[in-house]
Every structure is written in C-alpha cells, then in structure tokens.
Motif scaffolding. Structure first.
Motif, PDB file in Angstrom:
ATOM      1  N   ARG A  93       0.829  -1.206   0.000  1.00 63.74           N
ATOM      2  CA  ARG A  93       0.000   0.000   0.000  1.00 63.74           C
ATOM      3  C   ARG A  93       0.865   1.259   0.000  1.00 63.74           C
ATOM      4  NH1 ARG A  93      -4.310  -2.475   4.330  1.00 63.74           N
ATOM      5  NH2 ARG A  93      -5.043  -4.090   2.904  1.00 63.74           N
ATOM      6  N   GLY A  94       0.271   2.355  -0.469  1.00 59.94           N
ATOM      7  CA  GLY A  94       0.991   3.624  -0.527  1.00 59.94           C
ATOM      8  C   GLY A  94       1.870   3.755  -1.757  1.00 59.94           C
ATOM      9  N   LYS A  95       1.717   2.845  -2.713  1.00 55.74           N
ATOM     10  CA  LYS A  95       2.537   2.863  -3.933  1.00 55.74           C
ATOM     11  C   LYS A  95       1.692   3.090  -5.180  1.00 55.74           C
ATOM     12  CE  LYS A  95       5.732  -0.336  -1.746  1.00 55.74           C
ATOM     13  NZ  LYS A  95       6.276  -1.696  -1.726  1.00 55.74           N
ATOM     14  N   GLU A  96       0.464   3.567  -4.986  1.00 52.24           N
ATOM     15  CA  GLU A  96      -0.463   3.861  -6.089  1.00 52.24           C
ATOM     16  C   GLU A  96      -0.927   2.620  -6.850  1.00 52.24           C
ATOM     17  OE1 GLU A  96      -1.888   6.899  -6.424  1.00 52.24           O
ATOM     18  OE2 GLU A  96      -0.737   7.317  -4.620  1.00 52.24           O
ATOM     19  N   ILE A  97      -0.764   1.443  -6.267  1.00 49.94           N
ATOM     20  CA  ILE A  97      -1.233   0.217  -6.909  1.00 49.94           C
ATOM     21  C   ILE A  97      -2.751   0.202  -6.975  1.00 49.94           C
ATOM     22  CG2 ILE A  97      -1.326  -2.309  -6.695  1.00 49.94           C
ATOM     23  CD1 ILE A  97       1.518  -2.070  -5.407  1.00 49.94           C
ATOM     24  N   GLY A  98      -3.405   0.612  -5.886  1.00 46.31           N
ATOM     25  CA  GLY A  98      -4.860   0.675  -5.873  1.00 46.31           C
ATOM     26  C   GLY A  98      -5.396   1.594  -6.959  1.00 46.31           C
ATOM     27  N   THR A  99      -4.770   2.739  -7.114  1.00 45.25           N
ATOM     28  CA  THR A  99      -5.179   3.693  -8.150  1.00 45.25           C
ATOM     29  C   THR A  99      -5.029   3.072  -9.531  1.00 45.25           C
ATOM     30  OG1 THR A  99      -4.591   5.575  -6.764  1.00 45.25           O
ATOM     31  CG2 THR A  99      -4.696   5.976  -9.134  1.00 45.25           C
ATOM     32  N   ALA A 100      -3.921   2.368  -9.769  1.00 46.63           N
ATOM     33  CA  ALA A 100      -3.691   1.739 -11.067  1.00 46.63           C
ATOM     34  C   ALA A 100      -4.703   0.624 -11.340  1.00 46.63           C
ATOM     35  CB  ALA A 100      -2.263   1.193 -11.131  1.00 46.63           C
ATOM     36  N   THR A 125     -12.054   5.247   4.913  1.00 45.94           N
ATOM     37  CA  THR A 125     -11.952   6.585   4.323  1.00 45.94           C
ATOM     38  C   THR A 125     -10.846   6.683   3.275  1.00 45.94           C
ATOM     39  OG1 THR A 125     -10.600   7.290   6.195  1.00 45.94           O
ATOM     40  CG2 THR A 125     -12.968   7.754   6.314  1.00 45.94           C
ATOM     41  N   ARG A 126      -9.787   5.930   3.440  1.00 45.11           N
ATOM     42  CA  ARG A 126      -8.695   5.957   2.452  1.00 45.11           C
ATOM     43  C   ARG A 126      -9.204   5.465   1.094  1.00 45.11           C
ATOM     44  NH1 ARG A 126      -2.809   3.107   3.369  1.00 45.11           N
ATOM     45  NH2 ARG A 126      -1.835   3.959   1.519  1.00 45.11           N
ATOM     46  N   ALA A 127      -9.936   4.359   1.098  1.00 42.94           N
ATOM     47  CA  ALA A 127     -10.474   3.822  -0.157  1.00 42.94           C
ATOM     48  C   ALA A 127     -11.528   4.763  -0.733  1.00 42.94           C
ATOM     49  CB  ALA A 127     -11.061   2.436   0.062  1.00 42.94           C
ATOM     50  N   ILE A 128     -12.375   5.323   0.114  1.00 34.75           N
ATOM     51  CA  ILE A 128     -13.404   6.254  -0.372  1.00 34.75           C
ATOM     52  C   ILE A 128     -12.744   7.435  -1.072  1.00 34.75           C
ATOM     53  CG2 ILE A 128     -15.215   7.879   0.342  1.00 34.75           C
ATOM     54  CD1 ILE A 128     -15.917   5.778   2.566  1.00 34.75           C
ATOM     55  N   ARG A 129     -11.702   7.998  -0.475  1.00 36.22           N
ATOM     56  CA  ARG A 129     -10.985   9.120  -1.107  1.00 36.22           C
ATOM     57  C   ARG A 129     -10.369   8.699  -2.443  1.00 36.22           C
ATOM     58  NH1 ARG A 129      -9.157  10.073   4.165  1.00 36.22           N
ATOM     59  NH2 ARG A 129      -7.142   9.144   3.639  1.00 36.22           N
ATOM     60  N   ALA A 133     -11.316  10.309  -6.017  1.00 39.58           N
ATOM     61  CA  ALA A 133     -10.277  10.870  -6.887  1.00 39.58           C
ATOM     62  C   ALA A 133     -10.380  10.306  -8.304  1.00 39.58           C
ATOM     63  CB  ALA A 133      -8.898  10.599  -6.301  1.00 39.58           C
ATOM     64  N   ALA A 134     -10.892   9.072  -8.432  1.00 40.56           N
ATOM     65  CA  ALA A 134     -11.081   8.449  -9.746  1.00 40.56           C
ATOM     66  C   ALA A 134     -12.380   8.893 -10.412  1.00 40.56           C
ATOM     67  CB  ALA A 134     -11.058   6.931  -9.611  1.00 40.56           C
ATOM     68  N   GLY A 135     -13.196   9.691  -9.693  1.00 42.93           N
ATOM     69  CA  GLY A 135     -14.431  10.216 -10.270  1.00 42.93           C
ATOM     70  C   GLY A 135     -15.709   9.614  -9.728  1.00 42.93           C
ATOM     71  N   PHE A 136     -15.621   8.623  -8.865  1.00 45.50           N
ATOM     72  CA  PHE A 136     -16.823   8.029  -8.279  1.00 45.50           C
ATOM     73  C   PHE A 136     -17.481   9.027  -7.322  1.00 45.50           C
ATOM     74  CE2 PHE A 136     -14.599   4.247  -9.632  1.00 45.50           C
ATOM     75  CZ  PHE A 136     -15.600   3.363  -9.967  1.00 45.50           C
ATOM     76  N   LYS A 137     -18.808   8.970  -7.296  1.00 53.54           N
ATOM     77  CA  LYS A 137     -19.581   9.823  -6.399  1.00 53.54           C
ATOM     78  C   LYS A 137     -20.462   8.955  -5.502  1.00 53.54           C
ATOM     79  CE  LYS A 137     -19.762  13.816  -9.485  1.00 53.54           C
ATOM     80  NZ  LYS A 137     -18.364  13.875  -9.450  1.00 53.54           N
ATOM     81  N   PRO A 138     -20.506   9.272  -4.201  1.00 54.49           N
ATOM     82  CA  PRO A 138     -21.389   8.501  -3.321  1.00 54.49           C
ATOM     83  C   PRO A 138     -22.854   8.813  -3.630  1.00 54.49           C
ATOM     84  CG  PRO A 138     -20.230  10.213  -2.088  1.00 54.49           C
ATOM     85  CD  PRO A 138     -19.750  10.285  -3.496  1.00 54.49           C
ATOM     86  N   TYR A 139     -23.707   7.811  -3.568  1.00 59.71           N
ATOM     87  CA  TYR A 139     -25.133   8.050  -3.788  1.00 59.71           C
ATOM     88  C   TYR A 139     -25.997   7.408  -2.717  1.00 59.71           C
ATOM     89  CZ  TYR A 139     -25.573   3.345  -5.842  1.00 59.71           C
ATOM     90  OH  TYR A 139     -25.571   1.990  -6.056  1.00 59.71           O
ATOM     91  N   GLY A 140     -25.392   6.746  -1.757  1.00 60.46           N
ATOM     92  CA  GLY A 140     -26.195   6.146  -0.702  1.00 60.46           C
ATOM     93  C   GLY A 140     -25.337   5.447   0.324  1.00 60.46           C
ATOM     94  N   LEU A 141     -26.003   5.063   1.394  1.00 65.70           N
ATOM     95  CA  LEU A 141     -25.357   4.332   2.476  1.00 65.70           C
ATOM     96  C   LEU A 141     -26.253   3.157   2.833  1.00 65.70           C
ATOM     97  CD1 LEU A 141     -23.042   4.343   4.687  1.00 65.70           C
ATOM     98  CD2 LEU A 141     -24.779   5.369   6.167  1.00 65.70           C
ATOM     99  N   MET A 158     -21.311   3.835  -4.388  1.00 69.10           N
ATOM    100  CA  MET A 158     -20.712   4.862  -5.239  1.00 69.10           C
ATOM    101  C   MET A 158     -20.947   4.524  -6.703  1.00 69.10           C
ATOM    102  SD  MET A 158     -17.141   5.568  -3.177  1.00 69.10           S
ATOM    103  CE  MET A 158     -17.012   7.310  -3.648  1.00 69.10           C
ATOM    104  N   ILE A 159     -20.947   5.563  -7.539  1.00 71.69           N
ATOM    105  CA  ILE A 159     -21.172   5.392  -8.970  1.00 71.69           C
ATOM    106  C   ILE A 159     -20.245   6.314  -9.759  1.00 71.69           C
ATOM    107  CG2 ILE A 159     -23.023   7.118  -9.052  1.00 71.69           C
ATOM    108  CD1 ILE A 159     -24.424   5.244 -11.112  1.00 71.69           C
TER     109      ILE A 159
END
Length: 166
Positions: A93-100, A125-129, A133-141, A158-159
């Motif tokens: 983690r912390g190496k931008e692998i999740g983002t990729a 919260t880390r994953a939500i952020r 950042a990738a463009g997803f928006k929360p729409y419910g809980l 999220m969508i």
C-alpha cells in the motif's frame, strides 16, 4: 513489481492466495467469506478469471493487488458494471497500486457499460478518497450491508458515470 495486467487462468493460484489473504485480513470489506472461498478448488478461481475481467499487480510469482469488473448478463442490467474485490496487500500500500487497479477496471468498463458501481466500507476513508479521486460519487449508504458474526458493517454506495453525454 510488474505493471497492472488482466489476469488469466494461469494466474489462478496467485489470485486465490491474494483473495484469501484479503478475506482473512478484512472480512468486513468483502461480501464473500474466507470460509466459503477457501473451500473452492483452484479451478473455481480459474473460472472466475476466465468469466470476469480481473486485473492484478504481479510481484514475482504472486500478486500484491487485484480488482475485478462484473458485468450482468441480464439485458436490463447491461448498462452498468460493478467494480469488485479490490484489494492491495498491506506491504504494497501507498505505492499507487490501488489507483492503477481502479484505472484498469475503469478502462475496461468504459466501452462496455454506461455506469460503474461499487460499494466500500463506510469506515474505509482511504479507499473512499481513492474512489472519489477516480471520479466516483457517493449516492447512498447501506447501514447493514454486511454482517460478520454479530457485527454489522455499513457500506457507501458509489457510482461513476462513463456515458459522456449523461
């Protein structure tokens, strides 16, 4: 570590090891359970890789991360896909692998569906952020999305709209 690539049936053992690691470490983060998937034969994991677009971050003979794209068969649901199973081992983690990995799933989904959905633990919260950042928006809980033992876990829904005209 190599670049992100789509996993193939030959990656089944590495995918199984990574998936079971994620399910064991974070049972609250996945709809699947370690107990159920640990019982599955290697061929089951290979079939998952054959029928779903799953992307991985290779490292030697193993994987340090993966994320998948599920697309429904139903004609009425083919307009949307689901990003599922996203997981990166703690030491990677912390190496931008999740983002990729997220980007690889988005790229795969873009020409196939109009919307890409996901659910993520409300306390992650880390994953939500990262998803935002990738463009997803929360729409419910969903307050009781998962139940592990006697504990309930909420998930943020999220969508990401991939239809440029919508």
């Amino acid at each position: 570590m190599g670049s992100i690539r789509r996993l193939e049936t030959r990656d089944a053992a590495a995918f199984r090891a990574l998936r079971l690691d994620g399910l064991a470490r974070h049972p609250e983060a996945f709809g699947a359970s370690w107990e159920s998937e640990a019982e599955q034969p290697l061929e089951w994991f290979g079939a998952t890789l054959k029928t779903h677009a799953v992307f991985g971050a290779p490292d030697g003979d193993g994987l340090v991360g993966a994320a998948g794209l599920f697309m429904p068969d139903s004609p009425k649901l083919r307009n949307k896909g689901t990003l599922w199973g996203a997981y990166v081992r703690p030491d990677a983690r912390g190496k931008e692998i999740g983002t990729a990995l997220i980007s690889a799933v988005i790229d795969q989904a873009t020409s196939r569906v109009e919307d890409l959905n996901l659910s993520v633990g409300a306390t992650n919260t880390r994953a939500i952020r990262r998803y935002e950042a990738a463009g997803f928006k929360p729409y419910g809980l969903e307050p009781h999305a998962l139940k592990v033992g006697e504990q309930y876990y909420a998930e943020v829904l999220m969508i990401l709209n991939l239809n440029q005209s919508g």
